[in-house]
Write a protein that holds these residues in place. Structure first.
Motif, mmCIF file in Angstrom:
data_model
loop_
_atom_site.group_PDB
_atom_site.id
_atom_site.type_symbol
_atom_site.label_atom_id
_atom_site.label_comp_id
_atom_site.label_asym_id
_atom_site.label_seq_id
_atom_site.Cartn_x
_atom_site.Cartn_y
_atom_site.Cartn_z
ATOM 1 N N ASP A 164 0.834 -1.140 0.124
ATOM 2 C CA ASP A 164 0.047 -0.118 0.065
ATOM 3 C C ASP A 164 0.731 1.369 -0.047
ATOM 4 O O ASP A 164 0.542 2.146 -0.409
ATOM 5 C CB ASP A 164 -0.721 -0.081 1.046
ATOM 6 C CG ASP A 164 -2.055 1.053 1.245
ATOM 7 O OD1 ASP A 164 -2.443 1.513 0.206
ATOM 8 O OD2 ASP A 164 -2.058 1.760 2.238
ATOM 9 N N ALA A 165 2.108 1.165 0.451
ATOM 10 C CA ALA A 165 2.837 2.379 0.845
ATOM 11 C C ALA A 165 3.615 2.909 -0.524
ATOM 12 O O ALA A 165 4.085 4.150 -0.936
ATOM 13 C CB ALA A 165 4.038 1.989 1.541
ATOM 14 N N ASP B 270 2.407 6.201 -2.241
ATOM 15 C CA ASP B 270 3.164 7.328 -1.666
ATOM 16 C C ASP B 270 3.983 7.980 -2.587
ATOM 17 O O ASP B 270 4.295 9.438 -2.318
ATOM 18 C CB ASP B 270 3.512 7.184 -0.399
ATOM 19 C CG ASP B 270 2.490 7.024 0.785
ATOM 20 O OD1 ASP B 270 1.250 7.240 0.331
ATOM 21 O OD2 ASP B 270 2.889 6.198 1.693
ATOM 22 N N VAL B 271 4.683 7.041 -3.472
ATOM 23 C CA VAL B 271 6.054 7.637 -4.046
ATOM 24 C C VAL B 271 5.986 7.382 -5.514
ATOM 25 O O VAL B 271 7.078 7.493 -6.026
ATOM 26 C CB VAL B 271 7.170 6.980 -3.300
ATOM 27 C CG1 VAL B 271 7.570 7.652 -2.112
ATOM 28 C CG2 VAL B 271 7.213 5.394 -3.209
ATOM 29 N N VAL B 272 4.889 6.996 -6.045
ATOM 30 C CA VAL B 272 4.788 6.547 -7.400
ATOM 31 C C VAL B 272 3.809 7.565 -8.152
ATOM 32 O O VAL B 272 3.018 8.046 -7.637
ATOM 33 C CB VAL B 272 4.725 5.373 -7.787
ATOM 34 C CG1 VAL B 272 5.747 4.233 -7.283
ATOM 35 C CG2 VAL B 272 3.392 4.731 -7.240
ATOM 36 N N ASP B 273 4.042 7.688 -9.528
ATOM 37 C CA ASP B 273 2.951 8.557 -10.148
ATOM 38 C C ASP B 273 1.761 7.538 -10.310
ATOM 39 O O ASP B 273 1.968 6.435 -10.632
ATOM 40 C CB ASP B 273 3.448 8.838 -11.595
ATOM 41 C CG ASP B 273 4.797 9.787 -11.370
ATOM 42 O OD1 ASP B 273 4.452 10.551 -10.348
ATOM 43 O OD2 ASP B 273 5.583 10.107 -12.338
ATOM 44 N N ARG B 274 0.741 8.181 -10.341
ATOM 45 C CA ARG B 274 -0.532 7.303 -10.774
ATOM 46 C C ARG B 274 -1.301 7.777 -12.025
ATOM 47 O O ARG B 274 -1.034 8.728 -12.611
ATOM 48 C CB ARG B 274 -1.565 7.598 -9.450
ATOM 49 C CG ARG B 274 -1.132 7.226 -8.252
ATOM 50 C CD ARG B 274 -2.068 7.160 -7.274
ATOM 51 N NE ARG B 274 -1.814 7.382 -5.779
ATOM 52 C CZ ARG B 274 -2.528 7.247 -4.826
ATOM 53 N NH1 ARG B 274 -3.767 6.916 -4.948
ATOM 54 N NH2 ARG B 274 -2.198 7.628 -3.433
ATOM 55 N N ILE C 236 -3.054 -0.995 -7.113
ATOM 56 C CA ILE C 236 -1.534 -1.410 -7.485
ATOM 57 C C ILE C 236 -1.518 -2.544 -7.965
ATOM 58 O O ILE C 236 -1.893 -3.492 -7.611
ATOM 59 C CB ILE C 236 -0.696 -1.346 -6.056
ATOM 60 C CG1 ILE C 236 -0.876 -0.154 -5.150
ATOM 61 C CG2 ILE C 236 0.570 -1.813 -6.198
ATOM 62 C CD1 ILE C 236 -0.213 -0.219 -3.711
ATOM 63 N N ILE C 237 -1.059 -2.603 -9.215
ATOM 64 C CA ILE C 237 -0.832 -3.832 -10.250
ATOM 65 C C ILE C 237 0.547 -3.901 -10.594
ATOM 66 O O ILE C 237 0.951 -2.654 -11.351
ATOM 67 C CB ILE C 237 -1.994 -3.725 -11.519
ATOM 68 C CG1 ILE C 237 -3.347 -3.420 -10.748
ATOM 69 C CG2 ILE C 237 -1.787 -4.946 -12.135
ATOM 70 C CD1 ILE C 237 -4.319 -3.242 -12.066
ATOM 71 N N PRO D 32 -6.932 -6.945 -0.715
ATOM 72 C CA PRO D 32 -7.232 -5.369 -0.481
ATOM 73 C C PRO D 32 -6.175 -4.578 -0.027
ATOM 74 O O PRO D 32 -5.558 -5.107 0.714
ATOM 75 C CB PRO D 32 -8.450 -5.755 0.311
ATOM 76 C CG PRO D 32 -8.845 -7.045 0.443
ATOM 77 C CD PRO D 32 -7.704 -7.681 0.112
ATOM 78 N N ARG D 33 -6.231 -3.273 -0.342
ATOM 79 C CA ARG D 33 -5.110 -2.536 -0.073
ATOM 80 C C ARG D 33 -5.056 -2.267 1.285
ATOM 81 O O ARG D 33 -4.214 -2.240 1.980
ATOM 82 C CB ARG D 33 -5.271 -1.127 -0.732
ATOM 83 C CG ARG D 33 -4.809 -1.207 -1.996
ATOM 84 C CD ARG D 33 -4.938 0.313 -2.796
ATOM 85 N NE ARG D 33 -4.361 1.490 -1.720
ATOM 86 C CZ ARG D 33 -4.865 2.647 -1.786
ATOM 87 N NH1 ARG D 33 -5.967 3.043 -2.845
ATOM 88 N NH2 ARG D 33 -4.538 3.718 -0.740
ATOM 89 N N ARG D 34 -6.496 -2.121 2.056
ATOM 90 C CA ARG D 34 -6.331 -1.919 3.352
ATOM 91 C C ARG D 34 -5.630 -3.011 4.256
ATOM 92 O O ARG D 34 -5.708 -2.876 5.514
ATOM 93 C CB ARG D 34 -7.945 -1.603 3.887
ATOM 94 C CG ARG D 34 -8.991 -2.838 3.863
ATOM 95 C CD ARG D 34 -10.397 -2.505 4.057
ATOM 96 N NE ARG D 34 -11.246 -3.802 4.122
ATOM 97 C CZ ARG D 34 -11.579 -4.355 3.098
ATOM 98 N NH1 ARG D 34 -11.570 -3.833 1.955
ATOM 99 N NH2 ARG D 34 -12.303 -5.508 3.034
#
Length: 472
Positions: free
Chosen positions: A278-279, A282-286, A306-307, A335-337
């Motif tokens: 999940d982290a 925070d540091v990649v382009d979407r 996130i794939i 799941p991300r959570r």
């Protein structure tokens, strides 16, 4: 005041099971290109490559990862002092030993510890924080970098800044606090708390002196291990008997939460310890739908996912808030959570004796790597890649014969008393029990197909007679 240059201490010995199936015990996350084209270890080396501010780094890693650490530094054209920990004792002994090595290099050394598995963007802002920390460390403070939160994260520890100190931009630490629940995290952010990044700067002498106050056994063990270290194939190997006498404790519990010399410098750069999938966000382009995609991925009507794929096409329709990771031998969907729970999943896989929990389909070795292509009851097919100038051990097998076909590059093959050069589209047969060796004398990687036949094909059927990597 003119300050000395900083000695970076890059901590590269850990593992990251929360990033399975990409990160595994055999090749952990710091040596993988999770974000961008370089591994996070290489990004850490590049970050401290400015020779106006930093000198040659010290890298702390383990025996198993020593060749990865050296090779990935060589790929950048960078040199480093690579120090090997005999066993894991948490961050306290690792940083203490690194500080002791730095002090042997320079009695007045100022050390910056950086984690090889963290991602830091905004290099100019990182340099600015380092210069502030350098001024504070020169005055005798042990500096921790606190990160201005972008959101109320529950996966990070926090720092409550205290009074302003005698260095512009540095403050005392009023309190370190553990990972909070969601409501507490929101309050911390509102009250000006900072994320605890776990990166520090200090005079080596200051840190070791504080360790002697609070953890004398750790200080003594680390300094003795550094003082009696030996050099092995260009690596600095800490004395094992001395190092194992150290208690196992993090630097936070050993010093940071006990010393009155601790200061915090706020970092406004983007930072993540990539502690879970999940982290990554925070540091990649979407993309426009909030997805972080890597590899051949096509996503329709999918949001905030996130794939990640190492090569196999992933096609997604109508999914939200998922982590999907595909490698050659495993697929993760979570799941991300619940991304933090991947660690528990890996524990279960290990209990089930699944080799995928610890080993990659591609098995890395000091000379290159191999991967299985096919296997049956009495045969196995492997693809082997040997890097330029490298060679395997001189060895023999008691239960299998091997047939090598060169498909790219040039091979030097020792078989018995014969040494031959084998080119592309040529092959050689290695009988059962024959003493043999494979090397790459060329300038490009050597790639070959190996067909094994015999009654037993396990990797432990290797008797090494000579090995440039000094493996037993």
């Amino acid at each position: 005041m003119v300050h000395p240059k900083i000695i970076p201490l890059v901590l590269a010995g850990g593992s990251g099971t929360r990033l399975w199936p990409l990160s595994r015990d055999a090749m952990p996350k710091q040596f993988l290109p999770l974000v961008g084209d370089y591994s996070t270890y290489q990004q850490a080396l590049q970050r401290v490559g400015d020779r106006e501010l930093f000198v040659e780094p010290i890298v702390m890693t383990s025996h198993d990862f020593r060749f990865f650490a050296r090779r990935q530094a060589d790929e950048l054209g960078m040199s480093a002092t690579i120090v090997l920990e005999p066993l894991r004792r948490d961050s306290g002994p690792a940083i203490a030993a690194g500080a002791a090595v730095a002090r042997l290099r320079d009695p007045d050394a100022i050390v910056l510890t950086v984690a090889a598995d963290h991602v830091i963007a905004d290099t100019d802002l990182f340099f600015a924080a380092c210069r502030t920390a350098l001024a504070a460390a020169a005055r005798g403070h042990i500096v921790t970098f606190g990160i201005r939160p972008s959101s109320p994260k529950t996966s990070y520890g926090y720092i409550r800044p205290g009074e302003v100190l005698d260095v512009d931009g540095a403050r005392a630490v009023a309190a370190f606090v553990e990972k909070p629940d969601a409501a507490t995290a929101e309050r911390y952010v509102a009250d000006g708390y900072l994320w605890n990044s776990g990166n520090f700067m200090f005079r080596a002498e200051t840190l070791l002196r504080e360790l002697e106050r609070f953890e004398p056994d750790m200080a003594q063990a680390a300094q003795a291990a550094a003082a009696t270290a030996n050099t092995d194939l260009g690596f600095v190997r800490l004395d094992a008997d001395a190092f194992r006498m150290s208690p196992q404790k993090s630097i936070d519990y050993a010093v940071m939460e006990r010393s009155d010399l601790v200061a915090v410098v706020e970092g406004t750069f983007r930072w993540s310890d990539i502690g879970s999938w999940d982290a990554i966000l925070d540091v990649v382009d979407r993309d426009a739908s909030g997805n972080a995609l890597r590899g051949p991925v096509t996503a329709i009507d999918s949001n905030d996912c996130i794939i990640h794929t190492d090569g196999r096409l992933i096609a997604a329709v109508g999914i939200d808030d998922l982590v999907v990771v595909s490698t050659a031998d495993a697929v993760l969907i979570v799941p991300r959570r619940r991304a933090e729970e991947v660690k528990h999943l890996v524990t279960l896989l290990k209990e089930q004796r699944r080799t995928e929990a610890t080993d990659h389909h591609r098995c890395h070795r000091p000379w290159g790597y191999y991967e299985s292509v096919d296997a049956g009851q009495r045969f196995q097919v492997k693809r082997i890649v040997v890097l330029p100038g490298e060679r395997l051990s001189l060895q023999k097998h008691m239960h299998r014969a091997e047939h090598w076909v060169v498909v790219h590059g040039t091979a030097e093959v020792t078989c018995g008393e014969s040494i031959r050069i084998i080119h592309e589209n040529e092959s050689v047969y290695i009988p059962i029990g024959a003493v043999h060796r494979l090397g790459n004398p060329g300038k490009i990687p050597l790639e070959l197909i190996e067909v094994q036949t015999g009654s037993y094909l396990g990797e432990d059927d290797i008797t090494r007679l000579d090995d440039v990597y000094q493996r037993s």
